[in-house]
Design a protein around this motif. Structure first.
Motif, PDB file in Angstrom:
ATOM      1  N   ALA A   1      32.675  83.955   5.829  1.00 52.26           N
ATOM      2  CA  ALA A   1      31.589  83.156   6.256  1.00 52.26           C
ATOM      3  C   ALA A   1      30.365  84.335   6.446  1.00 52.26           C
ATOM      4  CB  ALA A   1      32.165  82.500   7.607  1.00 52.26           C
ATOM      5  N   SER A   2      29.225  83.815   6.250  1.00 47.79           N
ATOM      6  CA  SER A   2      28.008  84.650   6.678  1.00 47.79           C
ATOM      7  C   SER A   2      26.904  83.864   7.046  1.00 47.79           C
ATOM      8  CB  SER A   2      27.800  85.584   5.703  1.00 47.79           C
ATOM      9  OG  SER A   2      26.640  86.031   5.868  1.00 47.79           O
ATOM     10  N   VAL A   3      26.372  84.090   8.048  1.00 42.35           N
ATOM     11  CA  VAL A   3      25.219  83.015   8.440  1.00 42.35           C
ATOM     12  C   VAL A   3      23.810  83.419   7.339  1.00 42.35           C
ATOM     13  CG1 VAL A   3      23.435  82.853  10.213  1.00 42.35           C
ATOM     14  CG2 VAL A   3      25.614  83.408  11.084  1.00 42.35           C
TER      15      VAL A   3
ATOM     16  N   ILE B   1      31.585  78.525   9.031  1.00 48.63           N
ATOM     17  CA  ILE B   1      30.315  78.519   9.744  1.00 48.63           C
ATOM     18  C   ILE B   1      30.108  77.254  10.446  1.00 48.63           C
ATOM     19  CG2 ILE B   1      27.674  78.694   9.167  1.00 48.63           C
ATOM     20  CD1 ILE B   1      28.647  80.021   6.359  1.00 48.63           C
TER      21      ILE B   1
ATOM     22  N   THR C   1      29.414  81.973  13.145  1.00 46.24           N
ATOM     23  CA  THR C   1      30.964  82.295  12.426  1.00 46.24           C
ATOM     24  C   THR C   1      31.863  82.391  13.344  1.00 46.24           C
ATOM     25  OG1 THR C   1      30.373  84.523  11.978  1.00 46.24           O
ATOM     26  CG2 THR C   1      29.615  83.142  10.251  1.00 46.24           C
TER      27      THR C   1
ATOM     28  N   ILE D   1      23.571  79.106  14.604  1.00 41.70           N
ATOM     29  CA  ILE D   1      24.510  78.914  13.428  1.00 41.70           C
ATOM     30  C   ILE D   1      25.400  80.236  13.966  1.00 41.70           C
ATOM     31  CG2 ILE D   1      24.700  79.528  11.171  1.00 41.70           C
ATOM     32  CD1 ILE D   1      21.686  78.553  10.805  1.00 41.70           C
TER      33      ILE D   1
END
Length: 182
Positions: free
Chosen positions: A29-31, A62, A56, A54
């Motif tokens: 997961a990465s913004v 996310i 994680t 936002i």
């Protein structure tokens, strides 16, 4: 285009390539996956990060917490319509995106995509070099600079080109490693 302008264009090409790499999923997961998602908010395309917080919470999720709860459905719709390939889950307060682990075929597709972004960056850098060299040749033709000065400037333009292409190649190597690491 003068040499400092060419170098500035080359820096921008490297930065644009880095931003493009950030939009490629790596199985974690990465913004930054949501950087290109635009939400139709009161008739205006608005970046998702302007409408929601936002986070994680873990490596495979996310969490999107809208500032205005009424925007939940339009955020969910925008994510569904985007090209990130994730299905949003709306629980009435938060939209969650679960990041599935990547198959080896999907990883190879992402490696190819990263290669395509890198090549676009290299082309931008080469275009900046070409513009700088054309500018110098015109100056030489108009007797504004000597032949030796022109050759020196062209050599410097090539050195800058090599330097920035090496940066893109390094970014590509790092991204490929990131994508293929399970």
């Amino acid at each position: 285009m003068k040499l400092p302008d060419a170098e500035s264009s080359m820096k921008k090409a490297v930065e644009a390539t880095q931003r493009a790499f950030n939009t490629i999923r790596t199985g974690r997961a990465s913004v930054s996956l949501l950087d290109r998602v635009m939400v139709e908010y009161y008739g205006t395309p608005t970046p998702l990060k302007s409408l929601a917080s936002i986070n994680t919470p873990d490596a495979s999720t996310i969490s999107i917490q809208p500032y205005d709860r009424n925007t939940l459905n339009i955020i969910e719709k925008a994510i569904s319509l985007s090209d990130i390939g994730l299905t949003p889950n709306n629980d009435g307060e938060v939209v969650r995106l679960n990041i599935p682990s990547l198959t080896s075929e999907r990883r190879q597709e992402f490696v190819k995509m990263a290669g395509k972004f890198a090549e676009e960056g290299r082309v931008s850098i080469r275009n900046a070099r070409r513009d700088a060299i054309d500018f110098v040749r015109k100056q030489e033709k108009n007797s504004e600079v000597s032949e030796d000065e022109s050759r020196d400037i062209q050599d410097n333009a090539q050195k800058l080109t090599d330097k920035y292409i090496a940066k893109i190649d390094q970014l590509l190597t790092e991204k490929e490693k990131d994508i293929t690491t399970v």
